[in-house]
Motif scaffolding. Structure first.
Motif, PDB file in Angstrom:
ATOM      1  N   LEU A 134       0.823  -1.211   0.000  1.00 17.77           N
ATOM      2  CA  LEU A 134       0.000   0.000   0.000  1.00 17.77           C
ATOM      3  C   LEU A 134       0.858   1.262   0.000  1.00 17.77           C
ATOM      4  O   LEU A 134       0.519   2.251  -0.661  1.00 17.77           O
ATOM      5  CB  LEU A 134      -0.929  -0.001   1.214  1.00 17.77           C
ATOM      6  N   TYR A 135       1.971   1.230   0.717  1.00 12.51           N
ATOM      7  CA  TYR A 135       2.861   2.392   0.740  1.00 12.51           C
ATOM      8  C   TYR A 135       3.369   2.699  -0.666  1.00 12.51           C
ATOM      9  O   TYR A 135       3.335   3.856  -1.111  1.00 12.51           O
ATOM     10  CB  TYR A 135       4.040   2.153   1.678  1.00 12.51           C
ATOM     11  N   ASP A 136       3.851   1.667  -1.357  1.00 10.41           N
ATOM     12  CA  ASP A 136       4.376   1.891  -2.710  1.00 10.41           C
ATOM     13  C   ASP A 136       3.277   2.339  -3.668  1.00 10.41           C
ATOM     14  O   ASP A 136       3.511   3.176  -4.551  1.00 10.41           O
ATOM     15  CB  ASP A 136       5.035   0.612  -3.233  1.00 10.41           C
ATOM     16  N   LEU A 137       2.072   1.794  -3.505  1.00 11.43           N
ATOM     17  CA  LEU A 137       0.959   2.197  -4.360  1.00 11.43           C
ATOM     18  C   LEU A 137       0.665   3.688  -4.199  1.00 11.43           C
ATOM     19  O   LEU A 137       0.522   4.419  -5.193  1.00 11.43           O
ATOM     20  CB  LEU A 137      -0.286   1.379  -4.010  1.00 11.43           C
ATOM     21  N   VAL A 138       0.592   4.155  -2.964  1.00 14.56           N
ATOM     22  CA  VAL A 138       0.325   5.572  -2.707  1.00 14.56           C
ATOM     23  C   VAL A 138       1.475   6.435  -3.209  1.00 14.56           C
ATOM     24  O   VAL A 138       1.262   7.493  -3.821  1.00 14.56           O
ATOM     25  CB  VAL A 138       0.078   5.801  -1.204  1.00 14.56           C
ATOM     26  N   ASP A 139       2.689   5.991  -2.970  1.00 17.52           N
ATOM     27  CA  ASP A 139       3.860   6.769  -3.371  1.00 17.52           C
ATOM     28  C   ASP A 139       3.914   6.958  -4.882  1.00 17.52           C
ATOM     29  O   ASP A 139       4.309   8.023  -5.376  1.00 17.52           O
ATOM     30  CB  ASP A 139       5.130   6.059  -2.873  1.00 17.52           C
ATOM     31  N   ARG A 140       3.507   5.960  -5.626  1.00 17.72           N
ATOM     32  CA  ARG A 140       3.619   6.007  -7.080  1.00 17.72           C
ATOM     33  C   ARG A 140       2.420   6.655  -7.773  1.00 17.72           C
ATOM     34  O   ARG A 140       2.522   7.085  -8.929  1.00 17.72           O
ATOM     35  CB  ARG A 140       3.842   4.599  -7.629  1.00 17.72           C
ATOM     36  N   THR A 141       1.268   6.706  -7.093  1.00 19.57           N
ATOM     37  CA  THR A 141       0.059   7.204  -7.760  1.00 19.57           C
ATOM     38  C   THR A 141      -0.582   8.392  -7.059  1.00 19.57           C
ATOM     39  O   THR A 141      -1.391   9.090  -7.679  1.00 19.57           O
ATOM     40  CB  THR A 141      -1.005   6.085  -7.859  1.00 19.57           C
ATOM     41  N   GLY A 142      -0.296   8.611  -5.794  1.00 16.99           N
ATOM     42  CA  GLY A 142      -0.978   9.653  -5.048  1.00 16.99           C
ATOM     43  C   GLY A 142      -2.403   9.300  -4.676  1.00 16.99           C
ATOM     44  O   GLY A 142      -3.153  10.154  -4.207  1.00 16.99           O
ATOM     45  N   VAL A 143      -2.816   8.046  -4.871  1.00 19.56           N
ATOM     46  CA  VAL A 143      -4.179   7.635  -4.566  1.00 19.56           C
ATOM     47  C   VAL A 143      -4.403   7.670  -3.056  1.00 19.56           C
ATOM     48  O   VAL A 143      -3.476   7.487  -2.260  1.00 19.56           O
ATOM     49  CB  VAL A 143      -4.458   6.224  -5.131  1.00 19.56           C
ATOM     50  N   ARG A 144      -5.638   7.924  -2.655  1.00 12.47           N
ATOM     51  CA  ARG A 144      -6.013   7.856  -1.250  1.00 12.47           C
ATOM     52  C   ARG A 144      -6.329   6.406  -0.860  1.00 12.47           C
ATOM     53  O   ARG A 144      -6.560   5.555  -1.721  1.00 12.47           O
ATOM     54  CB  ARG A 144      -7.234   8.749  -0.989  1.00 12.47           C
ATOM     55  N   LEU A 145      -6.362   6.174   0.446  1.00 14.23           N
ATOM     56  CA  LEU A 145      -6.654   4.834   0.953  1.00 14.23           C
ATOM     57  C   LEU A 145      -7.963   4.823   1.729  1.00 14.23           C
ATOM     58  O   LEU A 145      -8.250   5.730   2.498  1.00 14.23           O
ATOM     59  CB  LEU A 145      -5.528   4.349   1.873  1.00 14.23           C
ATOM     60  N   LEU A 146      -8.733   3.773   1.507  1.00 13.51           N
ATOM     61  CA  LEU A 146      -9.876   3.448   2.346  1.00 13.51           C
ATOM     62  C   LEU A 146      -9.427   2.229   3.155  1.00 13.51           C
ATOM     63  O   LEU A 146      -9.328   1.131   2.608  1.00 13.51           O
ATOM     64  CB  LEU A 146     -11.090   3.118   1.488  1.00 13.51           C
ATOM     65  N   ILE A 147      -9.128   2.416   4.426  1.00 10.65           N
ATOM     66  CA  ILE A 147      -8.618   1.318   5.227  1.00 10.65           C
ATOM     67  C   ILE A 147      -9.765   0.633   5.962  1.00 10.65           C
ATOM     68  O   ILE A 147     -10.502   1.264   6.727  1.00 10.65           O
ATOM     69  CB  ILE A 147      -7.554   1.798   6.232  1.00 10.65           C
ATOM     70  N   ASP A 148      -9.925  -0.649   5.709  1.00 12.22           N
ATOM     71  CA  ASP A 148     -10.946  -1.448   6.378  1.00 12.22           C
ATOM     72  C   ASP A 148     -10.275  -2.199   7.524  1.00 12.22           C
ATOM     73  O   ASP A 148      -9.497  -3.131   7.306  1.00 12.22           O
ATOM     74  CB  ASP A 148     -11.579  -2.433   5.388  1.00 12.22           C
ATOM     75  N   VAL A 149     -10.569  -1.761   8.769  1.00 20.88           N
ATOM     76  CA  VAL A 149      -9.906  -2.392   9.915  1.00 20.88           C
ATOM     77  C   VAL A 149     -10.439  -3.802  10.140  1.00 20.88           C
ATOM     78  O   VAL A 149      -9.729  -4.658  10.684  1.00 20.88           O
ATOM     79  CB  VAL A 149     -10.054  -1.528  11.186  1.00 20.88           C
TER      80      VAL A 149
END
Length: 429
Positions: free
Chosen positions: A162-177
């Motif tokens: 998830l870190y690499d995905l955000v770093d490369r795209t700037g996409v936001r995260l919806l985190i499901d705990v």
């Protein structure tokens, strides 16, 4: 964007209850169940009251080997615009596989399936996310999913992926705990480590849901109360970052306001125990500057073949690919078939009514070796045709009712594999 607050998943079955429920600041609706030109009156009333509505997609398949379909992206964009939504959300998952280059027809899972945490899969996912960002009028956030099985040969943890995905795209995260808890039970993954590794400042909002454990496997049911262990993960997350919004997902056995209060209390507990939680910046347009990062066709082909082999084992009864836990694949296959049976019963309630107590067993037998050829309505028609082709149900009256039901809903020219049933069973002109 203002903070979302506490929300609940909007479902037609609880539309009136949601409107009356105190403490609901916003709602999330399944995008594929909405028609932009004919939005449900309940959602329109909520919008008039200033309640934010977020469309939540389930069919893009951003983690699949193929590029996102333009028609699906257009449909998601139309729903966001019709609802005046500040963002749209989807999943880090694949939902179909097969087609050219895989040696298989296109197979539909009818469910969200995990992508392998490999460099190939990450490259493809990043390219697909960038394509979706470019097509949507508002920011995109993507959700981590629950998994019953693990891919062999994974190269990253969930947090690293998830870190690499955000770093490369700037996409936001919806985190499901709840999904972090599911993956803890089913895959031995530490929720705290995932929270340590992922970029919490990219969180758009958080999902909370319930489930149950059976034979050492946690099932993310969206039909049970949120367990304390999931609330503990929410408290841990809230101690690291103040999430802009928290939403309760429930598809059955709908909750009371007390459960929403418990979620709010878990967030406040985490925030109170933190030295100072990280602020999440307001949503801004997703980063789409420049050309999307290139991904090789070879990477797409490798991922496509791997996903097709797994999906075929799950929905068509083919051999389990090497390296997978065959027991877990069996559990997942049965879960997919059971979900198909349940959803078909909802979209075509006449079928369990006509078949009575035989419906579920008949559908599971049908699903063991026949993958979905389209959506759930197509699945209902295919199932009914198979039952008729097999000379069932036994009673003549029930057969007439089922034949009439199928005839009234089938296309003018039925698919070729239904022709035999049609010729033998339908009245001649």
């Amino acid at each position: 964007m203002e903070r979302l607050g506490t929300g609940i998943g909007w479902r037609p079955e609880i539309a009136e209850a949601v409107e009356r429920m105190p403490g609901v600041d916003w709602v999330e609706a399944v995008a594929e169940n909405l028609c932009p030109g004919h939005l449900p009156e309940s959602l329109l009333r909520l919008r008039e009251r200033g309640v934010t509505v977020v469309p939540h997609g389930v069919s893009l398949g951003l983690g699949g080997a193929d590029r996102p379909e333009e028609a699906r992206l257009t449909a998601l964009a139309e729903r966001a615009e019709a609802l005046g939504s500040p963002l749209v959300t989807e999943h880090i998952a694949f939902v179909r596989a097969g087609g050219p280059g895989t040696g298989s027809p296109v197979l539909e899972a009818g469910h969200l399936l995990p992508v392998p945490r490999t460099r190939d899969a990450l490259d493809v996912l990043c390219a697909n996310v960038r394509a979706a960002q470019a097509a949507l009028p508002v920011p995109l956030a993507v959700e981590n999913i629950a998994a019953l099985l693990a891919w062999p040969g994974e190269e990253m943890t969930e947090g690293q992926f998830l870190y690499d995905l955000v770093d490369r795209t700037g996409v936001r995260l919806l985190i499901d705990v709840a999904n972090l808890h599911t993956n803890h039970v089913n895959r031995g993954e530490d929720p705290a480590r995932a929270l340590d590794e992922l970029p919490v400042e990219a969180i758009a909002y958080v999902h909370v849901a319930g489930g149950y454990e059976r034979d050492g496997v946690w099932h993310d049911s969206h039909a049970h109360p949120v367990p304390p262990r999931v609330l503990d993960i929410l408290t841990d997350l809230a101690g690291r970052v103040r999430p802009p919004g928290v939403l309760l997902e429930r598809d059955e056995n709908f909750p009371s306001a007390a459960e929403l209060r418990a979620i709010g209390e878990a967030v406040e507990k985490g925030a109170a125990g933190a030295a100072g939680s990280t602020a999440v910046s307001p949503l801004s347009p997703s980063r789409t500057d420049g050309a999307p990062a290139p991904v090789s066709e070879a990477a797409r082909e490798r991922l496509g073949r791997a996903q097709t082999a797994l999906l075929s084992a799950l929905v068509a009864g083919t051999e389990v690919p090497e390296g997978f836990d065959t027991v877990r694949v069996g559990v997942q296959a049965r879960a997919l078939a059971a979900k198909r049976a349940s959803v078909v019963a909802k979209v075509a309630p006449e079928l369990p009514e006509i078949l009575g107590g035989d419906y579920r067993a008949a559908f599971l037998a049908y699903a063991e070796a026949r993958a979905m050829s389209g959506g759930y309505r197509r699945d209902a028609l295919d199932f009914a045709a198979q039952v008729l082709d097999d000379g069932r149900p036994e009673g003549a009256r029930a057969r007439r009712r089922l034949r009439r039901w199928w005839r009234d809903r089938a296309a003018p020219t039925p698919p070729s594999r239904l022709t035999r049933a049609t010729r033998r069973l339908l009245p001649r002109p």
